[in-house]
Scaffold this motif. Structure first.
Motif, mmCIF file in Angstrom:
data_model
loop_
_atom_site.group_PDB
_atom_site.id
_atom_site.type_symbol
_atom_site.label_atom_id
_atom_site.label_comp_id
_atom_site.label_asym_id
_atom_site.label_seq_id
_atom_site.Cartn_x
_atom_site.Cartn_y
_atom_site.Cartn_z
ATOM 1 N N MET A 1 0.824 -1.192 0.000
ATOM 2 C CA MET A 1 0.000 0.000 0.000
ATOM 3 C C MET A 1 0.867 1.255 0.000
ATOM 4 O O MET A 1 0.482 2.263 -0.565
ATOM 5 N N THR A 2 2.033 1.180 0.631
ATOM 6 C CA THR A 2 2.915 2.342 0.681
ATOM 7 C C THR A 2 3.429 2.700 -0.705
ATOM 8 O O THR A 2 3.548 3.868 -1.051
ATOM 9 N N LEU A 3 3.722 1.706 -1.529
ATOM 10 C CA LEU A 3 4.196 1.975 -2.871
ATOM 11 C C LEU A 3 3.112 2.603 -3.737
ATOM 12 O O LEU A 3 3.399 3.378 -4.640
ATOM 13 N N LEU A 4 1.879 2.280 -3.457
ATOM 14 C CA LEU A 4 0.768 2.814 -4.238
ATOM 15 C C LEU A 4 0.534 4.294 -3.968
ATOM 16 O O LEU A 4 0.161 5.037 -4.873
ATOM 17 N N THR A 5 0.790 4.758 -2.744
ATOM 18 C CA THR A 5 0.541 6.161 -2.422
ATOM 19 C C THR A 5 1.498 7.098 -3.152
ATOM 20 O O THR A 5 1.152 8.236 -3.426
ATOM 21 N N GLY A 6 2.678 6.636 -3.501
ATOM 22 C CA GLY A 6 3.626 7.481 -4.212
ATOM 23 C C GLY A 6 3.320 7.622 -5.687
ATOM 24 O O GLY A 6 3.839 8.518 -6.341
ATOM 25 N N ILE A 7 2.484 6.750 -6.224
ATOM 26 C CA ILE A 7 2.193 6.783 -7.652
ATOM 27 C C ILE A 7 0.836 7.416 -7.961
ATOM 28 O O ILE A 7 0.535 7.699 -9.114
ATOM 29 N N VAL A 8 0.030 7.686 -6.959
ATOM 30 C CA VAL A 8 -1.320 8.177 -7.194
ATOM 31 C C VAL A 8 -1.304 9.580 -7.804
ATOM 32 O O VAL A 8 -2.043 9.856 -8.760
ATOM 33 N N ALA A 9 -0.474 10.489 -7.310
ATOM 34 C CA ALA A 9 -0.434 11.854 -7.832
ATOM 35 C C ALA A 9 0.050 11.891 -9.290
ATOM 36 O O ALA A 9 -0.612 12.506 -10.133
ATOM 37 N N PRO A 10 1.170 11.238 -9.644
ATOM 38 C CA PRO A 10 1.553 11.244 -11.061
ATOM 39 C C PRO A 10 0.551 10.519 -11.958
ATOM 40 O O PRO A 10 0.353 10.902 -13.112
ATOM 41 N N LEU A 11 -0.101 9.495 -11.424
ATOM 42 C CA LEU A 11 -1.108 8.777 -12.205
ATOM 43 C C LEU A 11 -2.313 9.670 -12.484
ATOM 44 O O LEU A 11 -2.826 9.703 -13.601
ATOM 45 N N GLY A 12 -2.763 10.420 -11.493
ATOM 46 C CA GLY A 12 -3.869 11.357 -11.699
ATOM 47 C C GLY A 12 -3.499 12.454 -12.682
ATOM 48 O O GLY A 12 -4.310 12.852 -13.526
ATOM 49 N N TYR A 13 -2.256 12.941 -12.608
ATOM 50 C CA TYR A 13 -1.775 13.956 -13.550
ATOM 51 C C TYR A 13 -1.782 13.420 -14.973
ATOM 52 O O TYR A 13 -2.278 14.055 -15.894
ATOM 53 N N THR A 14 -1.259 12.223 -15.148
ATOM 54 C CA THR A 14 -1.172 11.619 -16.477
ATOM 55 C C THR A 14 -2.547 11.313 -17.041
ATOM 56 O O THR A 14 -2.827 11.576 -18.218
ATOM 57 N N LEU A 15 -3.416 10.739 -16.235
ATOM 58 C CA LEU A 15 -4.757 10.411 -16.714
ATOM 59 C C LEU A 15 -5.557 11.657 -17.074
ATOM 60 O O LEU A 15 -6.351 11.640 -18.025
ATOM 61 N N THR A 16 -5.349 12.750 -16.348
ATOM 62 C CA THR A 16 -6.040 13.991 -16.686
ATOM 63 C C THR A 16 -5.552 14.526 -18.030
ATOM 64 O O THR A 16 -6.355 14.961 -18.860
ATOM 65 N N LEU A 17 -4.241 14.480 -18.263
ATOM 66 C CA LEU A 17 -3.721 14.959 -19.538
ATOM 67 C C LEU A 17 -4.150 14.063 -20.696
ATOM 68 O O LEU A 17 -4.411 14.549 -21.796
ATOM 69 N N ILE A 18 -4.243 12.773 -20.465
ATOM 70 C CA ILE A 18 -4.682 11.860 -21.526
ATOM 71 C C ILE A 18 -6.168 12.086 -21.837
ATOM 72 O O ILE A 18 -6.590 11.965 -22.985
ATOM 73 N N SER A 19 -6.949 12.455 -20.835
ATOM 74 C CA SER A 19 -8.385 12.640 -21.049
ATOM 75 C C SER A 19 -8.713 13.868 -21.887
ATOM 76 O O SER A 19 -9.851 14.024 -22.324
ATOM 77 N N VAL A 20 -7.736 14.742 -22.125
ATOM 78 C CA VAL A 20 -7.979 15.954 -22.912
ATOM 79 C C VAL A 20 -8.443 15.604 -24.322
ATOM 80 O O VAL A 20 -9.210 16.342 -24.938
#
Length: 93
Positions: A1-20
């Motif tokens: 679970m600790t490894l997942l918390t470090g990737i959530v912010a970049p994942l949200g950033y990337t998914l938002t840019l892809i959704s454009v």
């Protein structure tokens, strides 16, 4: 679970840019002010994941409107463009 918390912010950033790609239209520059203010407020409140999403939306607004403006300027004079050039030599030392 600790490894997942470090990737959530970049994942949200990337998914938002892809959704454009699927946005029905590019919002105007005026929407940059609220998205920037919301991202700053979220950074102050330490909601980093949501702040990265709003920062990605701000970047998408800037780049999308810049692309729209550049394409309008490029095609303002019509679709046929003639480029004249001259070849001096094939190889230069």
């Amino acid at each position: 679970m600790t490894l997942l918390t470090g990737i959530v912010a970049p994942l949200g950033y990337t998914l938002t840019l892809i959704s454009v790609i699927w946005w029905p239209m590019m919002p105007h520059y005026y929407w940059l002010i609220p998205t920037s203010l919301i991202s700053i407020a979220l950074l102050i409140n330490r909601c980093v994941v949501f702040a990265w999403v709003f920062i990605a939306m701000s970047v998408a607004l800037i780049q999308g409107n810049l692309y729209k403006h550049q394409s309008e300027v490029l095609y303002r004079f019509g679709t046929d463009i003639t480029i004249k050039g001259r070849v001096d030599s094939y190889f230069k030392k």
